[in-house]
Each structure stands twice: as structure tokens, then as C-alpha cells.
Design an enzyme around this catalytic site. Structure first.
Site, PDB file in Angstrom:
ATOM      1  N   ARG A 103       0.815  -1.225   0.000  1.00 14.73           N
ATOM      2  CA  ARG A 103       0.000   0.000   0.000  1.00 14.73           C
ATOM      3  C   ARG A 103       0.850   1.278   0.000  1.00 14.73           C
ATOM      4  O   ARG A 103       0.406   2.313   0.502  1.00 14.73           O
ATOM      5  CB  ARG A 103      -0.947   0.055   1.212  1.00 14.73           C
ATOM      6  CG  ARG A 103      -1.875  -1.115   1.367  1.00 14.73           C
ATOM      7  CD  ARG A 103      -3.000  -1.089   0.330  1.00 14.73           C
ATOM      8  NE  ARG A 103      -4.058  -2.010   0.714  1.00 14.73           N
ATOM      9  CZ  ARG A 103      -4.087  -3.300   0.380  1.00 14.73           C
ATOM     10  NH1 ARG A 103      -3.128  -3.814  -0.378  1.00 14.73           N
ATOM     11  NH2 ARG A 103      -5.096  -4.062   0.755  1.00 14.73           N
ATOM     12  N   CYS A 152     -10.431  -0.314   3.887  1.00  9.02           N
ATOM     13  CA  CYS A 152      -9.867  -0.649   5.204  1.00  9.02           C
ATOM     14  C   CYS A 152      -9.235   0.596   5.822  1.00  9.02           C
ATOM     15  O   CYS A 152      -8.506   1.326   5.157  1.00  9.02           O
ATOM     16  CB  CYS A 152      -8.823  -1.753   5.070  1.00  9.02           C
ATOM     17  SG  CYS A 152      -9.573  -3.366   4.802  1.00  9.02           S
TER      18      CYS A 152
END
Ligand code: FAD
Ligand code: EPU
Length: 279
Positions: A160, A207
Site C-alpha cells: 500500500r 480498510c
């Protein structure tokens, strides 16, 4: 709304442009070409993708917000080329669908991620089934007044994360997919679809926390008994504990207080995955 020679400018709540539907006003610079990017970036700025990983402050942001428009969206023209340049505003969901129809493999792991291509690269979006870095060859970016090409390696992708040059605006990206068949691509999409089945459909930014090494933030938050916990209209999703959902009128202050409460009650340190804009 006002217009310059190369950009359309309006002041709007950023809540209108982000999937969590939270955030105060900003000057939005809608640009469709490099001249627009050049003009918009003459003053301090931020770059908006599809707004699916952003927590924006209730006061909004002081900087200009650059939003790439249709001129950078190749969603409709994407054909069957395995090696393809695409604009940074191209929405990922359509790309994944069209790659399947064209029998091109490589994007399956990105099923269900509501990003624009530029935002997917900036965040190295993905799942355990694959990430955008796997298929990226090079990017074209606007950096310090110039359009430059950078090989994918230069972005030093991680979980990420990507390292873009300071102040870079991603304009286009070259992806290399693998010729396959629609049937095989569909088969590869099935487990990704199944993995997402438990995720909430309500307004969220995906998330909230990255997974700590060897564990899952969702599992930890769930085990701490936090599903359904609310601050105002921000709630830990009862479907998946690593999603914070906006029940309707959540503010950034609500979301922030809920993030802090989760971090206080889960013993393992959790890092916020979202990018925060504003104070
Ligand atoms: P934004 O949220 O608009 O921006 C994110 C960052 O990228 C900002 O720092 C922004 O400045 C920068 N950026 C955006 N565009 C550019 C550009 N053109 N040039 C330079 N910088 C740019 N993520 C995953 O990785 N995996 C998932 O499975 C996943 N599932 C999700 C499910 C849901 C329902 C939602 C709402 C989100 C999910 N996400 C997931 C999070 C999010 O989709 C990703 O982080 C995505 O990469 C963000 O892309 P974006 O275009 O929305 O970027
Ligand atoms: N779990 C629970 N309770 C929950 C949620 C999950 O016990 O409320 C357990 C599951 O049962 C499973 C484990 O935790 O045993 C992992 O859950 P899941 O398979 O849902 O994966 P995740 O680690 O929570 C990751 C990514 C998602 C991505 C999915 C699908 C991160 C932080 N999350 O979730 O990415 O969509 O895998 O592959 O890496 C995002 O980054 O925004 C995102 C949504």
C-alpha cells in the site's frame, strides 16, 4: 464555478468527491490536459483520484485540489492491447471488467477496488491476489513543470505504498497484461470476488488500518469486540471490522475519534491506511 483557459474551478465540499462522504470545502481544479495541470499546480495543491482512500478534515483544505477529468480517462477506449497506455483518471472497476472481456490477465487482484488508475498507483492498490505494481511498466507524470517518464521500479512499491517524486501528478500509466481467455480470467476473478463478499456496501474508504505483520487488523478489531461501536454517524462495520462506515452524517471529527478509540482498545499498534487531508 469559474473557468481559466485550461481549467474549470469551483469551491465544493470534498465530501462530494470522496467515497466516505466526509470533508469540508476546497477549490477544485478540474483539468483535462497538461496545460490545465500546469496552471492548477502553480500554487500549493493536492491531487484527487477517485477519493476512495481519503479522510478529509471538516474544515476542508487550503490547497488547490487537482482533479483529472475526461481527458485523462481512457475507460471507454481501452481495447484488447496487452501493452497499453491509460490515463490516470481511468476508473479501475471498468478496466478490470474490460480486461476480462478482452481475455487479458493481470488485473484480477484489483477486482472491487473503486480507485482511479493514478490513485491505485500512488497507493499501490491491491489484495493478496495481486497489486497494480505487478502490471505497471512505466508512468508519465507532471513533475516540477515538466512531463517526465519514470520506470515502475523508480516508484519503489511496497504494501500500500509508492514513492512518487515530491509534487508529482501522475498523468498516464503503461500497463503490461498477459494474453489469456475471458474464461480463464473469470476463473481467476472468482476467489477475489469471494474474498470481498464479507465487505460492507455502505459508504467507506476501504480498510481503515493496514494489516500489522502476520495478522489482520479486521480480525484484531473484531476480537476486541468493537464491531458496531459508533461515534456519531461513524461506525465500525458489523460486516468487516476494518471498515468504518458513514451512516449518513458522520464528520471527520467522528471518524477521527473512532480511529483513536480503536487504536486505544486494540493492543497491537495499528497504522491508518488512509491519506488524511487537512487538520
Ligand atoms: P484517492 O483516494 O483519491 O487518493 C489517494 C492518494 O493518491 C492521495 O495521496 C492522492 O493525492 C494520491 N493520488 C491520487 N491520484 C493521483 C495522481 N493522479 N497523481 C498523484 N497522486 C495521486 N485498497 C486496496 O489497496 N485494496 C482493496 O482491496 C481496497 N478495497 C477498497 C474497497 C472500498 C469499498 C473502498 C472505498 C476502498 C478500497 N481500497 C482498497 C482503498 C482505495 O480504493 C485505494 O487506496 C485506491 O488506490 C485509492 O485510489 P483513489 O483513486 O481513490 O485515490
Ligand atoms: N476477520 C475477522 N473479523 C472481521 C474481519 C476479518 O475475524 O471483522 C478475519 C477473517 O475471518 C480472516 C482475516 O481476518 O481470517 C482476514 O480478513 P480478510 O480476508 O477480510 O482480509 P483483510 O486482511 O481484512 C485485506 C485487505 C483488503 C482486501 C482484502 C481482500 C488490508 C488492510 N486489507 O483485508 O484491502 O480487500 O484483504 O483480499 O490489507 C483496503 O486496503 O482498503 C482493503 C479493503
Amino acid at each position: 464555478m469559474s473557468a481559466t483557459s485550461a481549467a474549470r474551478v469551483e469551491v465544493r465540499p470534498l465530501a462530494d468527491f470522496v467515497t466516505l462522504r466526509v470533508g469540508g470545502p476546497a477549490e477544485i481544479w478540474h483539468v483535462d490536459d497538461v496545460a490545465g495541470v500546469r496552471e492548477a499546480t502553480r500554487e500549493p495543491f493536492r491531487v484527487l483520484g477517485a477519493g476512495s482512500n481519503l479522510l478529509v478534515a471538516d474544515d476542508g483544505v487550503a490547497e488547490r485540489v487537482v482533479r483529472l477529468g475526461r481527458g485523462f480517462d481512457d475507460g471507454r477506449t481501452f481495447g484488447s492491447d496487452a501493452d497499453v497506455w491509460l490515463g490516470a483518471a481511468t476508473p479501475l472497476p471498468g478496466l478490470v471488467r474490460r480486461a476480462k472481456e478482452a481475455g487479458l490477465s493481470g488485473l484480477e487482484g484489483l477486482l472491487g477496488i473503486p480507485a482511479a488508475l493514478g490513485g491505485a498507483i500512488a497507493m499501490n492498490a491491491g489484495t493478496r491476489y495481486g497489486e497494480i505494481a505487478d502490471v505497471l511498466v512505466e508512468v508519465e507524470a507532471f513533475v516540477e513543470g515538466e512531463v517526465v517518464r519514470l520506470p515502475a521500479d523508480a516508484l519503489r512499491f511496497g504494501y500500500r505504498t509508492a514513492h512518487l517524486p515530491e509534487g508529482a501528478v501522475l498523468l498516464r500509466a503503461r500497463l503490461r497484461l498477459t494474453p489469456s481467455t475471458p474464461e480463464r480470467v473469470a476463473a481467476a476473478l472468482a476467489p477475489v470476488d469471494a474474498a470481498r463478499a464479507g465487505q460492507p456496501k455502505a459508504k467507506s474508504a476501504g480498510c481503515a488500518f493496514t494489516n500489522p505483520p502476520g495478522d489482520s487488523a479486521g480480525r484484531l478489531i473484531d476480537a476486541a469486540g468493537l464491531k458496531g461501536v459508533r461515534v456519531g454517524d461513524a461506525m465500525v462495520s458489523p460486516d468487516h471490522a476494518n471498515f468504518i462506515v458513514n451512516l449518513g452524517h458522520a464528520t471527520a471529527a467522528d471518524v477521527d475519534a473512532l480511529l483513536a478509540e480503536i487504536q486505544r482498545r486494540v493492543e497491537v499498534p495499528l497504522e491508518v491506511e488512509w491519506r488524511r487531508w487537512g487538520r
